[in-house]
Design a protein around this motif. Structure first.
Motif, PDB file in Angstrom:
ATOM      1  N   MET A   7      12.008  51.757  10.938  1.00 34.92           N
ATOM      2  CA  MET A   7      12.115  51.782   9.482  1.00 34.92           C
ATOM      3  C   MET A   7      13.572  51.664   9.046  1.00 34.92           C
ATOM      4  SD  MET A   7      10.452  54.424   6.861  1.00 34.92           S
ATOM      5  CE  MET A   7       9.823  53.709   5.366  1.00 34.92           C
ATOM      6  N   VAL A   8      14.444  52.393   9.712  1.00 33.32           N
ATOM      7  CA  VAL A   8      15.878  52.296   9.393  1.00 33.32           C
ATOM      8  C   VAL A   8      16.383  50.888   9.695  1.00 33.32           C
ATOM      9  CG1 VAL A   8      18.181  53.146   9.994  1.00 33.32           C
ATOM     10  CG2 VAL A   8      16.300  54.764   9.694  1.00 33.32           C
ATOM     11  N   GLY A   9      15.937  50.316  10.801  1.00 34.41           N
ATOM     12  CA  GLY A   9      16.338  48.947  11.133  1.00 34.41           C
ATOM     13  C   GLY A   9      15.905  47.941  10.089  1.00 34.41           C
ATOM     14  N   TYR A  10      14.656  48.063   9.614  1.00 31.31           N
ATOM     15  CA  TYR A  10      14.177  47.174   8.551  1.00 31.31           C
ATOM     16  C   TYR A  10      14.996  47.355   7.275  1.00 31.31           C
ATOM     17  CZ  TYR A  10       9.915  45.792  11.069  1.00 31.31           C
ATOM     18  OH  TYR A  10       9.032  45.271  11.964  1.00 31.31           O
ATOM     19  N   ALA A  11      15.307  48.594   6.935  1.00 30.58           N
ATOM     20  CA  ALA A  11      16.073  48.861   5.719  1.00 30.58           C
ATOM     21  C   ALA A  11      17.490  48.297   5.829  1.00 30.58           C
ATOM     22  CB  ALA A  11      16.114  50.362   5.434  1.00 30.58           C
ATOM     23  N   ILE A  12      18.124  48.471   6.976  1.00 31.87           N
ATOM     24  CA  ILE A  12      19.472  47.920   7.170  1.00 31.87           C
ATOM     25  C   ILE A  12      19.435  46.399   7.076  1.00 31.87           C
ATOM     26  CG2 ILE A  12      21.307  47.560   8.883  1.00 31.87           C
ATOM     27  CD1 ILE A  12      20.818  50.477   9.788  1.00 31.87           C
ATOM     28  N   GLY A  13      18.437  45.786   7.709  1.00 27.91           N
ATOM     29  CA  GLY A  13      18.309  44.334   7.625  1.00 27.91           C
ATOM     30  C   GLY A  13      18.125  43.854   6.202  1.00 27.91           C
ATOM     31  N   SER A  14      17.364  44.578   5.419  1.00 24.63           N
ATOM     32  CA  SER A  14      17.122  44.188   4.027  1.00 24.63           C
ATOM     33  C   SER A  14      18.376  44.295   3.171  1.00 24.63           C
ATOM     34  CB  SER A  14      16.019  45.054   3.422  1.00 24.63           C
ATOM     35  OG  SER A  14      14.790  44.789   4.047  1.00 24.63           O
ATOM     36  N   VAL A  15      19.160  45.371   3.344  1.00 21.19           N
ATOM     37  CA  VAL A  15      20.378  45.478   2.535  1.00 21.19           C
ATOM     38  C   VAL A  15      21.406  44.441   2.962  1.00 21.19           C
ATOM     39  CG1 VAL A  15      20.063  47.905   1.879  1.00 21.19           C
ATOM     40  CG2 VAL A  15      21.401  47.373   3.892  1.00 21.19           C
ATOM     41  N   GLU A  26      23.523  54.849  -1.004  1.00 19.11           N
ATOM     42  CA  GLU A  26      22.578  54.783  -2.123  1.00 19.11           C
ATOM     43  C   GLU A  26      21.674  53.564  -2.001  1.00 19.11           C
ATOM     44  OE1 GLU A  26      24.653  55.023  -5.812  1.00 19.11           O
ATOM     45  OE2 GLU A  26      25.396  57.048  -5.393  1.00 19.11           O
ATOM     46  N   ALA A  27      22.253  52.427  -1.656  1.00 21.57           N
ATOM     47  CA  ALA A  27      21.461  51.205  -1.497  1.00 21.57           C
ATOM     48  C   ALA A  27      20.526  51.317  -0.296  1.00 21.57           C
ATOM     49  CB  ALA A  27      22.378  49.998  -1.337  1.00 21.57           C
ATOM     50  N   LEU A  28      21.015  51.918   0.782  1.00 18.57           N
ATOM     51  CA  LEU A  28      20.191  52.064   1.980  1.00 18.57           C
ATOM     52  C   LEU A  28      19.022  53.012   1.715  1.00 18.57           C
ATOM     53  CD1 LEU A  28      19.813  51.263   4.913  1.00 18.57           C
ATOM     54  CD2 LEU A  28      21.311  53.155   5.550  1.00 18.57           C
ATOM     55  N   LEU A  29      19.282  54.115   1.022  1.00 19.93           N
ATOM     56  CA  LEU A  29      18.203  55.055   0.707  1.00 19.93           C
ATOM     57  C   LEU A  29      17.168  54.410  -0.206  1.00 19.93           C
ATOM     58  CD1 LEU A  29      17.066  57.885   1.004  1.00 19.93           C
ATOM     59  CD2 LEU A  29      18.437  58.557  -0.973  1.00 19.93           C
ATOM     60  N   ALA A  30      17.626  53.664  -1.196  1.00 19.30           N
ATOM     61  CA  ALA A  30      16.698  52.970  -2.092  1.00 19.30           C
ATOM     62  C   ALA A  30      15.835  51.990  -1.308  1.00 19.30           C
ATOM     63  CB  ALA A  30      17.466  52.244  -3.193  1.00 19.30           C
ATOM     64  N   GLN A  31      16.429  51.313  -0.335  1.00 18.65           N
ATOM     65  CA  GLN A  31      15.664  50.368   0.470  1.00 18.65           C
ATOM     66  C   GLN A  31      14.675  51.084   1.384  1.00 18.65           C
ATOM     67  OE1 GLN A  31      15.727  46.973   0.059  1.00 18.65           O
ATOM     68  NE2 GLN A  31      13.892  47.198   1.296  1.00 18.65           N
ATOM     69  N   LEU A  32      15.057  52.243   1.907  1.00 19.80           N
ATOM     70  CA  LEU A  32      14.129  53.019   2.739  1.00 19.80           C
ATOM     71  C   LEU A  32      12.873  53.382   1.954  1.00 19.80           C
ATOM     72  CD1 LEU A  32      16.498  55.386   4.723  1.00 19.80           C
ATOM     73  CD2 LEU A  32      14.887  53.755   5.699  1.00 19.80           C
ATOM     74  N   ASN A  34      11.560  51.667  -0.288  1.00 20.73           N
ATOM     75  CA  ASN A  34      10.806  50.450  -0.566  1.00 20.73           C
ATOM     76  C   ASN A  34      10.427  49.680   0.687  1.00 20.73           C
ATOM     77  OD1 ASN A  34      10.735  50.537  -3.465  1.00 20.73           O
ATOM     78  ND2 ASN A  34      12.940  50.208  -3.402  1.00 20.73           N
ATOM     79  N   THR A  35      10.520  50.311   1.837  1.00 18.11           N
ATOM     80  CA  THR A  35      10.185  49.663   3.094  1.00 18.11           C
ATOM     81  C   THR A  35       8.822  50.140   3.566  1.00 18.11           C
ATOM     82  OG1 THR A  35      12.516  49.505   3.736  1.00 18.11           O
ATOM     83  CG2 THR A  35      10.894  49.350   5.506  1.00 18.11           C
ATOM     84  N   SER A  36       7.988  49.216   3.955  1.00 19.45           N
ATOM     85  CA  SER A  36       6.701  49.566   4.562  1.00 19.45           C
ATOM     86  C   SER A  36       6.384  48.523   5.621  1.00 19.45           C
ATOM     87  CB  SER A  36       5.593  49.646   3.512  1.00 19.45           C
ATOM     88  OG  SER A  36       5.412  48.407   2.884  1.00 19.45           O
ATOM     89  N   PHE A  37       5.722  48.951   6.667  1.00 11.02           N
ATOM     90  CA  PHE A  37       5.362  48.054   7.760  1.00 11.02           C
ATOM     91  C   PHE A  37       4.278  48.706   8.613  1.00 11.02           C
ATOM     92  CE2 PHE A  37       8.619  50.830   9.284  1.00 11.02           C
ATOM     93  CZ  PHE A  37       8.323  51.082  10.612  1.00 11.02           C
ATOM     94  N   MET A  38       3.684  47.938   9.497  1.00 13.67           N
ATOM     95  CA  MET A  38       2.688  48.462  10.416  1.00 13.67           C
ATOM     96  C   MET A  38       3.408  48.895  11.679  1.00 13.67           C
ATOM     97  SD  MET A  38      -0.359  49.333  11.031  1.00 13.67           S
ATOM     98  CE  MET A  38      -1.292  48.607   9.700  1.00 13.67           C
ATOM     99  N   GLY A  39       3.491  50.182  11.888  1.00 16.94           N
ATOM    100  CA  GLY A  39       4.171  50.733  13.050  1.00 16.94           C
ATOM    101  C   GLY A  39       3.204  51.004  14.191  1.00 16.94           C
ATOM    102  N   VAL A  40       3.722  51.526  15.279  1.00 19.77           N
ATOM    103  CA  VAL A  40       2.864  51.832  16.419  1.00 19.77           C
ATOM    104  C   VAL A  40       1.909  52.980  16.114  1.00 19.77           C
ATOM    105  CG1 VAL A  40       4.452  50.928  18.155  1.00 19.77           C
ATOM    106  CG2 VAL A  40       4.592  53.323  17.503  1.00 19.77           C
ATOM    107  N   SER A  41       2.262  53.815  15.135  1.00 20.64           N
ATOM    108  CA  SER A  41       1.399  54.939  14.768  1.00 20.64           C
ATOM    109  C   SER A  41       0.560  54.649  13.528  1.00 20.64           C
ATOM    110  CB  SER A  41       2.250  56.190  14.544  1.00 20.64           C
ATOM    111  OG  SER A  41       3.165  55.985  13.482  1.00 20.64           O
ATOM    112  N   GLY A  42       0.585  53.398  13.068  1.00 23.68           N
ATOM    113  CA  GLY A  42      -0.179  53.019  11.880  1.00 23.68           C
ATOM    114  C   GLY A  42       0.747  52.587  10.763  1.00 23.68           C
TER     115      GLY A  42
END
Length: 64
Positions: A7-15, A26-32, A34-42
């Protein structure tokens, strides 16, 4: 733990794609939020409180 790191990796990539340096907390937290994905746990996303949304949790008390 794996999903949290992803999730942190996706957020960093997005910013970075937006031209924002990931040290902008602040930008990284806002992106976190707004990040969603299908992880190994669902499905992985956070709610407005920063907690994992839609999670299924069990609390066990083991005593010996």
């Amino acid at each position: 733990m794996y999903d949290a790191v992803m999730m942190v990796g996706y957020a960093i990539g997005s910013v970075l794609k937006k031209g924002i340096h990931p040290s902008n907390s602040e930008a990284l937290l806002a992106q976190l939020y707004n990040t969603s994905f299908m992880g190994v746990s669902g499905p992985v996303r956070v709610d407005e409180n920063g907690d994992r949304a839609g999670g299924s949790y069990g609390i066990f008390n083991f005593q010996t």
